[in-house]
Design a protein around this motif. Structure first.
Motif, short mmCIF file in Angstrom:
data_model
loop_
_atom_site.label_atom_id
_atom_site.label_comp_id
_atom_site.label_asym_id
_atom_site.label_seq_id
_atom_site.Cartn_x
_atom_site.Cartn_y
_atom_site.Cartn_z
N UNK A 9 9.23 -7.62 -10.52
CA UNK A 9 8.11 -7.04 -9.76
C UNK A 9 8.25 -7.33 -8.27
N UNK A 10 7.95 -6.30 -7.47
CA UNK A 10 8.07 -6.44 -6.01
C UNK A 10 6.75 -6.97 -5.47
N UNK A 11 6.48 -8.22 -5.73
CA UNK A 11 5.23 -8.83 -5.27
C UNK A 11 5.57 -9.90 -4.24
N UNK A 12 5.16 -9.66 -2.99
CA UNK A 12 5.52 -10.59 -1.92
C UNK A 12 4.31 -11.08 -1.16
N UNK A 13 4.56 -11.39 0.11
CA UNK A 13 3.49 -11.98 0.93
C UNK A 13 2.30 -11.05 1.09
N UNK A 14 2.58 -9.76 1.22
CA UNK A 14 1.47 -8.80 1.40
C UNK A 14 0.50 -8.89 0.23
N UNK A 15 1.08 -8.91 -0.98
CA UNK A 15 0.24 -8.95 -2.18
C UNK A 15 -0.44 -10.32 -2.31
N UNK A 71 2.87 -2.51 -9.67
CA UNK A 71 2.25 -3.39 -10.66
C UNK A 71 1.06 -4.17 -10.11
N UNK A 72 0.13 -4.45 -11.02
CA UNK A 72 -0.97 -5.37 -10.71
C UNK A 72 -0.96 -6.50 -11.76
N UNK A 73 0.18 -6.77 -12.34
CA UNK A 73 0.30 -7.73 -13.43
C UNK A 73 0.10 -7.00 -14.75
N UNK A 79 -2.86 -4.03 -6.03
CA UNK A 79 -2.53 -2.62 -6.25
C UNK A 79 -2.57 -1.80 -4.97
N UNK A 80 -3.53 -2.10 -4.10
CA UNK A 80 -3.64 -1.36 -2.83
C UNK A 80 -2.36 -1.53 -2.01
N UNK A 81 -1.88 -2.78 -1.95
CA UNK A 81 -0.63 -3.03 -1.21
C UNK A 81 0.55 -2.33 -1.87
N UNK A 98 14.56 -4.73 -5.38
CA UNK A 98 15.26 -5.93 -4.90
C UNK A 98 16.55 -6.21 -5.66
N UNK A 99 17.03 -5.26 -6.46
CA UNK A 99 18.32 -5.44 -7.14
C UNK A 99 19.41 -5.36 -6.06
N UNK A 100 20.08 -6.48 -5.83
CA UNK A 100 21.02 -6.54 -4.69
C UNK A 100 22.29 -5.74 -5.00
#
Ligand SMILES: Cc1ncc(COP(=O)(O)O)c(C=O)c1O
Length: 381
Positions: free
Chosen positions: A7-13, A183-185, A244-246, A363-365
């Motif tokens: 999941x792309x969940x970072x600082x913004x989220x 995603x929101x979880x 979710x908004x982010x 984020x798959x490098x």
């Protein structure tokens, strides 16, 4: 191990979730309203109601549409079991229709043949981030007086021409599980142009209450709401909605990153003659929620397990691939209850035996992509 999804969940989220927590209002509230507006806008639809899963989005939409025991609802023979269970739990009967091998969704002709006097509507799916041939299905529904729910748990973000998938039927149902585009979880949404569906789902998710708690609080309405229907508790939290908004803001960037990876995979695998390419339908832009590998089915007897050997090979090379959608005839409950079998749904049966999903996420490098490509290319069918 390279995971199937990250999941792309970072600082913004994280910041958004923290702000929601600090606000003191964490259940369904203003952030849910904002998230609903953002998703409705992405889908070019006028209403959306956030819930706690796509499964419950389906359940509540079916209840809103008046599905009752004895009704029949047409479904794809190849999808996720979550789509069928709400129909079954309402005492209605899911009627599977075989898929077309290009888009993995039901065909208008299959639908036309499956309609009976008990058919009330169609729950079709856009699988794997690929757009299905929804227009002819919508035409049949209109001609025959059936409603159409588009299951875009996996299709959210894909478009046909300029039009988002999910905007062709009476309602769209979305999932925000971690393997989805955003995603929101956990989480889901019902989006629709029909105010009657939106209003009913809004009540059904909240015990049947005529007014949500946030509105009562905000407008200082201290009388209890009316309960004119019996509802459940399927509410999304404002912490999830803040995330979710982010995620909606980042959606286009996610699709772009996934598209680059899909193009790399396509290039790398085109020389492998044991793979049958899966191409998006004409005029569509996929969201690449999944990257599907399909073992060329005509070269193998359907039961020799090449796909399963490939899964084991990838696992041994540190790549977590999975079979995603499945033939509904392979699900114990349904095959036992209705006697569904593979030879009733040949295309679904082949899809069930020949497909798997590879890791694909923003984020798959490049190094991780190399590992995936090398693992697939070193497989000997
Ligand atoms: C096609 C389809 N519909 C519905 C669902 C259910 O979504 P949720 O997990 O949000 O309930 C899924 C789950 O992956 C799915 O693949």
């Amino acid at each position: 191990m390279i995971p199937i999804a990250r999941p792309e969940l970072g600082e913004l989220e994280q910041d958004a979730a923290s702000r929601a927590i600090a606000s003191g209002w964490v259940s369904q509230g203003p952030r849910c309203l904002e998230f609903e507006a953002a998703v409705a806008s992405r889908l070019d639809l006028s209403h959306a109601r956030a819930v706690n899963s796509c499964t419950n989005a389906i359940l509540l939409t079916l209840i809103a549409l008046g599905v009752k025991p004895g009704d029949e609802v047409i479904v794809p023979a190849f999808t996720c079991v979550a789509a069928l269970n709400p129909i079954e739990l309402l005492g209605a009967t899911p009627v599977p229709v075989d898929i077309d091998a290009e888009t993995f969704s039901i065909t208008a002709r299959g639908l036309d043949e499956a309609v009976t006097v008990r058919t009330r509507g169609v729950l079709m799916a856009h699988l794997f981030g690929l757009a299905a041939h929804v227009e002819p299905v919508a035409d049949v529904c209109q001609r025959r007086g059936l409603w159409l729910i588009e299951d875009i748990a996996l299709g959210f973000g894909a478009t046909i021409g300029q039009r988002p998938v999910g905007s062709f039927g009476d309602a769209a149902v979305v999932s925000f599980h971690p393997r989805k585009l955003i995603t929101t979880g956990e989480g889901g949404m019902v989006a629709t142009n029909r105010a009657d569906i939106a209003d009913a789902v809004g009540m059904l998710r909240n015990y049947g209450a005529s007014r949500p708690a946030w509105e009562r609080h905000h407008k200082r309405l201290f009388d209890l709401p009316a309960y004119t229907v019996a509802g459940l508790n399927c509410k999304m939290t404002d912490i999830q909605a803040a995330v979710g908004i982010e995620q909606v803001r980042r959606m286009d960037a996610f699709i772009e990153a996934r598209t680059c990876i899909a193009e790399r995979y396509d290039d790398a695998f085109q020389r492998l003659d044991w793979i049958e390419p899966v191409a998006p339908r004409g005029g569509s832009i996929p969201s690449w929620q999944s990257y599907l590998l399909r073992v060329e089915s005509s070269r193998f007897s359907s039961r020799n397990g090449v796909r399963d050997r490939l899964l084991a090979h990838l696992d041994a090379h540190g790549v977590a691939a999975v079979q995603s959608a499945q033939g509904m005839h392979t699900i114990h409950y349904y095959s036992q209850k209705y006697g569904w079998a593979g030879d009733h749904f040949p295309a679904a049966d082949i899809a069930d035996r020949s497909t798997l999903c590879l890791p694909i996420f923003p984020s798959l490098s490049p190094q991780e992509q190399d590992v995936v490509i090398e693992a697939v290319c070193s497989f000997r069918p």
